[in-house]
Design a protein around this motif. Structure first.
Motif, PDB file in Angstrom:
ATOM      1  N   UNK A 128       5.533  23.692  30.313  1.00  0.00           N
ATOM      2  CA  UNK A 128       4.293  23.093  29.810  1.00  0.00           C
ATOM      3  C   UNK A 128       3.162  23.826  30.579  1.00  0.00           C
ATOM      4  N   UNK A 129       3.265  24.154  31.649  1.00  0.00           N
ATOM      5  CA  UNK A 129       2.187  24.550  32.530  1.00  0.00           C
ATOM      6  C   UNK A 129       1.807  26.000  32.079  1.00  0.00           C
ATOM      7  N   UNK A 130       2.755  26.831  31.873  1.00  0.00           N
ATOM      8  CA  UNK A 130       2.572  28.309  31.352  1.00  0.00           C
ATOM      9  C   UNK A 130       1.966  28.085  29.883  1.00  0.00           C
ATOM     10  N   UNK A 131       2.770  27.515  28.918  1.00  0.00           N
ATOM     11  CA  UNK A 131       2.437  27.361  27.498  1.00  0.00           C
ATOM     12  C   UNK A 131       1.251  26.560  27.118  1.00  0.00           C
ATOM     13  N   UNK A 132       0.421  25.927  27.958  1.00  0.00           N
ATOM     14  CA  UNK A 132      -0.393  24.914  27.858  1.00  0.00           C
ATOM     15  C   UNK A 132      -1.627  25.668  27.133  1.00  0.00           C
ATOM     16  N   UNK A 133      -2.086  26.633  27.792  1.00  0.00           N
ATOM     17  CA  UNK A 133      -3.184  27.596  27.552  1.00  0.00           C
ATOM     18  C   UNK A 133      -3.300  27.877  26.228  1.00  0.00           C
ATOM     19  N   UNK A 134      -1.901  28.040  25.631  1.00  0.00           N
ATOM     20  CA  UNK A 134      -1.568  28.620  24.162  1.00  0.00           C
ATOM     21  C   UNK A 134      -1.484  27.642  23.142  1.00  0.00           C
ATOM     22  N   UNK A 135      -1.252  26.204  23.617  1.00  0.00           N
ATOM     23  CA  UNK A 135      -1.214  25.449  22.664  1.00  0.00           C
ATOM     24  C   UNK A 135      -0.065  25.356  21.985  1.00  0.00           C
ATOM     25  N   UNK A 136       1.068  25.944  22.416  1.00  0.00           N
ATOM     26  CA  UNK A 136       2.433  25.909  21.828  1.00  0.00           C
ATOM     27  C   UNK A 136       3.495  25.818  22.941  1.00  0.00           C
ATOM     28  N   UNK A 137       4.062  24.679  22.988  1.00  0.00           N
ATOM     29  CA  UNK A 137       4.878  24.306  23.951  1.00  0.00           C
ATOM     30  C   UNK A 137       6.323  24.989  23.864  1.00  0.00           C
ATOM     31  N   UNK A 138       6.614  25.418  22.804  1.00  0.00           N
ATOM     32  CA  UNK A 138       7.994  26.463  22.667  1.00  0.00           C
ATOM     33  C   UNK A 138       7.749  27.844  22.760  1.00  0.00           C
ATOM     34  N   UNK A 139       6.712  28.330  23.040  1.00  0.00           N
ATOM     35  CA  UNK A 139       6.363  29.684  23.110  1.00  0.00           C
ATOM     36  C   UNK A 139       7.382  30.507  23.856  1.00  0.00           C
ATOM     37  N   UNK A 140       8.066  31.342  23.375  1.00  0.00           N
ATOM     38  CA  UNK A 140       9.153  32.101  24.005  1.00  0.00           C
ATOM     39  C   UNK A 140      10.535  31.545  24.124  1.00  0.00           C
ATOM     40  N   UNK A 141      10.578  30.437  23.474  1.00  0.00           N
ATOM     41  CA  UNK A 141      12.067  29.451  23.446  1.00  0.00           C
ATOM     42  C   UNK A 141      13.195  30.477  23.034  1.00  0.00           C
ATOM     43  N   UNK A 142      12.908  31.163  21.966  1.00  0.00           N
ATOM     44  CA  UNK A 142      14.141  31.804  21.338  1.00  0.00           C
ATOM     45  C   UNK A 142      14.490  32.946  22.256  1.00  0.00           C
ATOM     46  N   UNK A 143      13.683  33.746  22.846  1.00  0.00           N
ATOM     47  CA  UNK A 143      14.007  34.887  23.868  1.00  0.00           C
ATOM     48  C   UNK A 143      14.703  34.296  24.932  1.00  0.00           C
ATOM     49  N   UNK A 144      14.302  33.064  25.496  1.00  0.00           N
ATOM     50  CA  UNK A 144      14.762  32.392  26.601  1.00  0.00           C
ATOM     51  C   UNK A 144      16.169  31.818  26.356  1.00  0.00           C
ATOM     52  N   UNK A 145      16.556  31.523  25.166  1.00  0.00           N
ATOM     53  CA  UNK A 145      17.853  30.811  24.795  1.00  0.00           C
ATOM     54  C   UNK A 145      18.690  31.941  24.493  1.00  0.00           C
ATOM     55  N   UNK A 146      18.598  33.256  24.555  1.00  0.00           N
ATOM     56  CA  UNK A 146      19.326  34.148  24.159  1.00  0.00           C
ATOM     57  C   UNK A 146      19.759  34.819  25.315  1.00  0.00           C
ATOM     58  N   UNK A 147      21.110  34.919  25.724  1.00  0.00           N
ATOM     59  CA  UNK A 147      21.708  35.931  26.867  1.00  0.00           C
ATOM     60  C   UNK A 147      21.973  37.077  26.297  1.00  0.00           C
ATOM     61  N   UNK A 148      22.102  38.241  27.494  1.00  0.00           N
ATOM     62  CA  UNK A 148      22.497  39.536  27.127  1.00  0.00           C
ATOM     63  C   UNK A 148      23.975  39.729  27.308  1.00  0.00           C
ATOM     64  N   UNK A 149      24.708  40.507  26.400  1.00  0.00           N
ATOM     65  CA  UNK A 149      25.807  40.689  26.502  1.00  0.00           C
ATOM     66  C   UNK A 149      26.068  42.359  26.796  1.00  0.00           C
ATOM     67  N   UNK A 150      26.647  42.539  27.968  1.00  0.00           N
ATOM     68  CA  UNK A 150      26.567  44.048  28.258  1.00  0.00           C
ATOM     69  C   UNK A 150      27.329  44.906  27.392  1.00  0.00           C
ATOM     70  N   UNK A 151      27.013  46.078  27.766  1.00  0.00           N
ATOM     71  CA  UNK A 151      28.032  47.080  26.775  1.00  0.00           C
ATOM     72  C   UNK A 151      29.341  46.885  27.258  1.00  0.00           C
ATOM     73  N   UNK A 152      29.685  46.591  28.371  1.00  0.00           N
ATOM     74  CA  UNK A 152      31.241  46.466  28.992  1.00  0.00           C
ATOM     75  C   UNK A 152      31.868  45.478  28.177  1.00  0.00           C
TER      76      UNK A 152
END
Length: 131
Positions: free
Chosen positions: A57-81
């Motif tokens: 909430x501190x980082x996203x408070x200035x933009x007025x959107x509390x879920x800004x970046x949530x989708x990118x945060x909730x996705x993990x990376x699967x390595x090529x291996x």
């Protein structure tokens, strides 16, 4: 005569309550409450979104959107291996770059368990007040 006289429905007896069926239905109701709480806690994005908004909430408070970046945060990376492809894929999980569960997952898991316990206690309390 046999169909009308001998195959009649038995007459009911008066009783003060439904007997053992009350305990059985009460147990089924409590199991249903816990099952519904588990479905809400573990299969929806309700709690992960609330926890993400609370933590960021501190980082996203200035933009007025509390879920800004949530989708990118909730996705993990699967390595090529892992995938056998030459590209990096994303999938829904709370894991770090090495594939281990991150700290957010454990906070979320404890919040989900707490939600199940609180939901069960509140709903059972309301049911007991109504009965």
């Amino acid at each position: 005569f046999k169909f009308v006289g001998q195959l009649r429905r038995p007459t009911g007896l008066k009783t003060k309550d439904i007997g053992i069926w009350y305990n059985i239905l009460s147990a089924v109701g409590k199991i249903a409450i816990v099952a519904n709480a588990g479905i809400i806690a573990f299969s929806s994005d309700f709690l992960p979104m609330i926890l993400y908004a609370y933590e960021n909430h501190r980082e996203n408070h200035m933009y007025g959107e509390p879920l800004l970046g949530y989708v990118n945060f909730s996705l993990a990376y699967a390595s090529p291996q892992m995938t056998g492809l030459n590209i990096t894929c994303r999938y829904w999980a709370y894991r770090d770059e090495n594939g281990r569960l991150n700290f957010f997952f454990w906070k979320l898991f404890s919040a989900q368990l707490l939600f199940v316990v609180l939901f069960e206690h509140i709903v059972c309390g309301i049911v007991n007040l109504m009965a």
